[in-house]
Design a protein around this motif. Structure first.
Motif, PDB file in Angstrom:
ATOM      1  N   LYS A  39       9.353  -4.017  12.652  1.00  0.00           N
ATOM      2  CA  LYS A  39       9.536  -3.411  11.330  1.00  0.00           C
ATOM      3  C   LYS A  39       8.416  -2.455  10.939  1.00  0.00           C
ATOM      4  O   LYS A  39       8.427  -1.913   9.842  1.00  0.00           O
ATOM      5  CB  LYS A  39       9.656  -4.501  10.269  1.00  0.00           C
ATOM      6  N   GLY A  40       7.444  -2.267  11.822  1.00  0.00           N
ATOM      7  CA  GLY A  40       6.356  -1.355  11.496  1.00  0.00           C
ATOM      8  C   GLY A  40       5.176  -1.549  12.412  1.00  0.00           C
ATOM      9  O   GLY A  40       5.256  -2.240  13.418  1.00  0.00           O
ATOM     10  N   ILE A  98       3.153   3.005   2.792  1.00  0.00           N
ATOM     11  CA  ILE A  98       1.941   2.640   3.521  1.00  0.00           C
ATOM     12  C   ILE A  98       0.999   1.897   2.582  1.00  0.00           C
ATOM     13  O   ILE A  98       0.812   2.291   1.436  1.00  0.00           O
ATOM     14  CB  ILE A  98       1.252   3.896   4.099  1.00  0.00           C
ATOM     15  N   GLU A  99       0.414   0.814   3.085  1.00  0.00           N
ATOM     16  CA  GLU A  99      -0.518   0.003   2.297  1.00  0.00           C
ATOM     17  C   GLU A  99      -1.804  -0.204   3.085  1.00  0.00           C
ATOM     18  O   GLU A  99      -1.780  -0.305   4.308  1.00  0.00           O
ATOM     19  CB  GLU A  99       0.077  -1.370   1.995  1.00  0.00           C
ATOM     20  N   LYS A 108      -6.993  -3.384   7.015  1.00  0.00           N
ATOM     21  CA  LYS A 108      -5.659  -3.338   7.609  1.00  0.00           C
ATOM     22  C   LYS A 108      -4.848  -2.261   6.911  1.00  0.00           C
ATOM     23  O   LYS A 108      -4.775  -2.237   5.690  1.00  0.00           O
ATOM     24  CB  LYS A 108      -4.925  -4.673   7.441  1.00  0.00           C
ATOM     25  N   VAL A 109      -4.255  -1.385   7.706  1.00  0.00           N
ATOM     26  CA  VAL A 109      -3.376  -0.354   7.171  1.00  0.00           C
ATOM     27  C   VAL A 109      -1.985  -0.655   7.715  1.00  0.00           C
ATOM     28  O   VAL A 109      -1.760  -0.611   8.920  1.00  0.00           O
ATOM     29  CB  VAL A 109      -3.829   1.059   7.570  1.00  0.00           C
ATOM     30  N   LYS A 110      -1.071  -0.988   6.803  1.00  0.00           N
ATOM     31  CA  LYS A 110       0.293  -1.337   7.194  1.00  0.00           C
ATOM     32  C   LYS A 110       1.170  -0.093   7.148  1.00  0.00           C
ATOM     33  O   LYS A 110       1.209   0.610   6.141  1.00  0.00           O
ATOM     34  CB  LYS A 110       0.847  -2.413   6.272  1.00  0.00           C
ATOM     35  N   LEU A 111       1.866   0.144   8.244  1.00  0.00           N
ATOM     36  CA  LEU A 111       2.730   1.315   8.388  1.00  0.00           C
ATOM     37  C   LEU A 111       4.172   0.853   8.584  1.00  0.00           C
ATOM     38  O   LEU A 111       4.620   0.670   9.721  1.00  0.00           O
ATOM     39  CB  LEU A 111       2.285   2.151   9.598  1.00  0.00           C
ATOM     40  N   PRO A 112       4.913   0.650   7.505  1.00  0.00           N
ATOM     41  CA  PRO A 112       6.297   0.179   7.655  1.00  0.00           C
ATOM     42  C   PRO A 112       7.220   1.284   8.149  1.00  0.00           C
ATOM     43  O   PRO A 112       7.056   2.450   7.799  1.00  0.00           O
ATOM     44  CB  PRO A 112       6.674  -0.257   6.241  1.00  0.00           C
TER      45      PRO A 112
END
Length: 128
Positions: A39-40, A98-99, A108-112
């Motif tokens: 999912k990302g 993006i979070e 942490k950089v979340k890339l959905p």
């Protein structure tokens, strides 16, 4: 031997030497790990001794830049870069979601991904 009597000059030099000494000997190598999921993706960044406030995450088009800057405590105008990494994001990443979060010494950089990535869908044909 001449002694420098300008105290302002000495303070400025001492601050700069302290800053560069910290960079040269007190900061460890930054570690970057990118993990891809269904999912990302997640970019994990570890930088020992770097405060969360020193990290910056900037998104411009499909380019994500993560960097950190060490500022002098005594002179806010004096700063030195510690880390800079640019990631080119694929079209599958939902840029609006993006979070970035900092937890236990790790950024942490979340890339959905978009929800429909990889799934076939039928496109309706409109008649005019």
């Amino acid at each position: 031997m001449k002694i420098i009597k300008d105290k302002k000059f000495l303070r400025n030099i001492a601050q700069q030497l302290d800053l560069f000494n910290t960079i040269g000997g007190g900061v460890s190598e930054t570690y970057v790990d990118v993990k891809k999921y269904k999912k990302g993706a997640v970019i994990n960044i570890w930088a020992a001794g770097v405060n969360p406030e020193a990290f910056k995450v900037v998104l411009h088009n499909n380019q994500l830049t993560v960097y950190s800057v060490l500022h002098s405590e005594h002179n806010p105008q004096l700063a030195a870069p510690l880390f800079n990494k640019v990631f080119m994001l694929p079209p599958a990443v939902n840029l609006g979601k993006i979070e970035a979060l900092y937890q236990e010494g790790q950024l942490k950089v979340k890339l959905p991904y978009y929800e429909s990535v990889g799934e076939p869908r039928e496109i309706e044909i409109k008649q005019l």
